[in-house]
Design an enzyme around this catalytic site. Structure first.
Site, PDB file in Angstrom:
ATOM      1  N   ASP A  38       0.837  -1.194   0.000  1.00  0.00           N
ATOM      2  CA  ASP A  38       0.000   0.000   0.000  1.00  0.00           C
ATOM      3  C   ASP A  38       0.876   1.249   0.000  1.00  0.00           C
ATOM      4  OD1 ASP A  38      -2.282  -1.539   0.063  1.00  0.00           O
ATOM      5  OD2 ASP A  38      -2.486  -1.437   2.244  1.00  0.00           O
ATOM      6  N   TYR A  66       6.057  -9.173   8.269  1.00  0.00           N
ATOM      7  CA  TYR A  66       5.606  -7.788   8.430  1.00  0.00           C
ATOM      8  C   TYR A  66       5.710  -7.368   9.890  1.00  0.00           C
ATOM      9  CZ  TYR A  66       3.282  -8.374   3.859  1.00  0.00           C
ATOM     10  OH  TYR A  66       3.004  -8.605   2.540  1.00  0.00           O
ATOM     11  N   ASP A  80      -7.374   0.827   8.225  1.00  0.00           N
ATOM     12  CA  ASP A  80      -6.134   1.406   8.743  1.00  0.00           C
ATOM     13  C   ASP A  80      -6.371   2.862   9.150  1.00  0.00           C
ATOM     14  OD1 ASP A  80      -6.099   2.940   6.383  1.00  0.00           O
ATOM     15  OD2 ASP A  80      -4.773   1.532   5.361  1.00  0.00           O
ATOM     16  N   ARG A 171      -3.950  -5.623   7.502  1.00  0.00           N
ATOM     17  CA  ARG A 171      -5.053  -4.731   7.913  1.00  0.00           C
ATOM     18  C   ARG A 171      -6.267  -5.540   8.338  1.00  0.00           C
ATOM     19  NH1 ARG A 171      -6.884  -1.932   3.182  1.00  0.00           N
ATOM     20  NH2 ARG A 171      -5.526  -3.230   1.913  1.00  0.00           N
TER      21      ARG A 171
END
Length: 287
Positions: A38, A66, A80, A171
Site C-alpha cells: 500500500d 511484516y 487502517d 489490515r
C-alpha cells in the site's frame, strides 16, 4: 539486464510508481514487482527485471514478514489509520487477551479481503469500487500465518510481527482481532521486513540505484539457489524449451524426483525443471 533488485519502497509511494522509477533508473522496458505494498506501507519490494519477470509469481508465493502498528478502540473504512477513522468508545481489554486474540490466528484460517485492496472484480480494482461507495461481497480465502509476536502494547497502542503466506492482509488481521475483542482496531503502520530470501538488510532505495546499478542486480540463478542443479544432454535442450515432457533414462536417470535448476551442457541456464516419476519438464522456462 536480467535479475532481481531488492528495492526498499518508501512510504507515500505506490508500488507501481516505484517500479516505474526502477525501470527509468535502469533504462529497461521490462520490470515488475512481486506483491503490492500500500502507498502508506514501506519495506521490501523485490522488482524483477528483464527475463526475471517470469519469477514474479514464484517470489510472490514465498513467506513474508511484516511489522505492523495498531491501535485499539478505533474502526476505519480502510481498516487502517489512513481512511475515515472513528472511535468505538469501547472498553480496551488487557494485554493477555490481546496477545491471545492475535495468537488464535496462527495456522490456516479464512480471511475476507478488504474492499480497499488491489484485487479485481470484473476487471475493476476493489478500491476503485470502494471509492465510489460500492461494496460487494468478497469470498473468504484461506491464508496461512506461521507466527505472530506481540512486540509492544501500552494498553491501547501496540505492534506485532507476522510471518505469513501469500494473500494475507495485515489490515484485515488487525481488524478481525479488534472485532473479536469487541473494541475495534486499526492498523497504524506497516513495514514489510522480508519476502522469501529478500530482507531489509540487503534492500536498496531507488535513489541508491543511481550508483553502480548492476551491483544491486541479483542473478536469477542466485534467486533460485535453494534448488539443486542438473545438466541435460544437448539433444534434449530444444524439447524442454518447447515444453515437451521428456521420458528418457538419459535424462530422468540423472536426478531424483524434485525441482532443479536446469542447465545445458554448454552452461546455459534454462530454467526450473521438475522431475516427476519418469518425466522431466521445465516448469519455469527462463531462456
Amino acid at each position: 539486464m536480467d535479475g532481481v533488485i531488492n528495492i526498499f519502497k518508501q512510504r507515500g509511494e505506490t508500488s507501481f510508481k516505484c517500479v516505474s522509477r526502477v525501470r527509468k533508473a535502469l533504462n529497461v522496458k521490462k520490470a515488475g514487482h512481486t506483491g503490492t505494498l500500500d502507498p502508506e506501507a514501506e519495506g521490501v519490494l523485490p522488482v524483477c527485471v528483464g527475463r526475471a519477470t517470469k519469477l514474479v509469481d514464484y517470489i510472490m508465493g514465498k513467506e513474508k514478514t511484516y511489522v505492523a502498528g495498531f491501535e485499539l478502540g478505533l474502526v476505519s473504512d480502510t481498516l487502517d489509520a489512513f481512511g475515515e477513522v472513528r472511535s468505538t468508545n469501547a472498553v480496551i481489554p488487557p494485554e493477555e487477551e490481546v496477545r491471545k486474540a492475535f495468537a488464535d490466528h496462527i495456522g490456516n484460517t479464512l480471511q475476507t479481503p478488504p474492499m480497499y485492496s488491489a484485487l479485481k472484480k470484473d476487471g475493476v480494482r476493489l478500491y476503485e469500487l470502494a471509492r465510489s461507495g460500492i461494496e460487494i461481497e468478497r469470498e473468504a480465502r484461506e491464508i496461512e500465518i506461521t507466527s505472530i509476536e506481540l512486540l509492544a502494547f501500552d494498553g491501547r497502542i501496540g505492534s506485532v510481527r507476522v510471518d505469513c503466506g501469500k494473500g494475507t492482509y495485515i489490515r484485515s488481521l488487525i481488524d478481525d482481532v479488534g472485532r473479536e475483542l469487541s473494541c475495534g482496531a486499526v492498523m497504524t503502520s506497516l513495514m514489510r521486513e522480508r519476502t522469501g530470501p529478500f530482507t531489509l538488510k540487503n534492500a536498496v532505495t531507488v535513489e541508491g540505484l543511481a550508483v553502480e546499478p548492476e551491483k544491486h542486480l541479483i542473478p536469477m540463478e542466485e534467486v533460485l539457489s535453494e534448488y539443486g542443479s542438473m545438466t541435460i544432454p544437448e539433444g534434449f535442450r530444444k524439447l524442454l524449451i518447447n515444453g515437451v515432457k521428456i521420458k528418457d533414462t538419459r535424462v530422468t536417470g540423472i536426478a531424483k524426483p524434485g525441482t532443479y535448476r536446469v542447465y545445458s551442457e554448454e552452461g546455459s541456464f534454462l530454467g526450473l525443471g521438475e522431475r516427476v516419476e519418469d518425466f522431466l519438464y521445465l516448469k519455469l522456462n527462463l531462456v
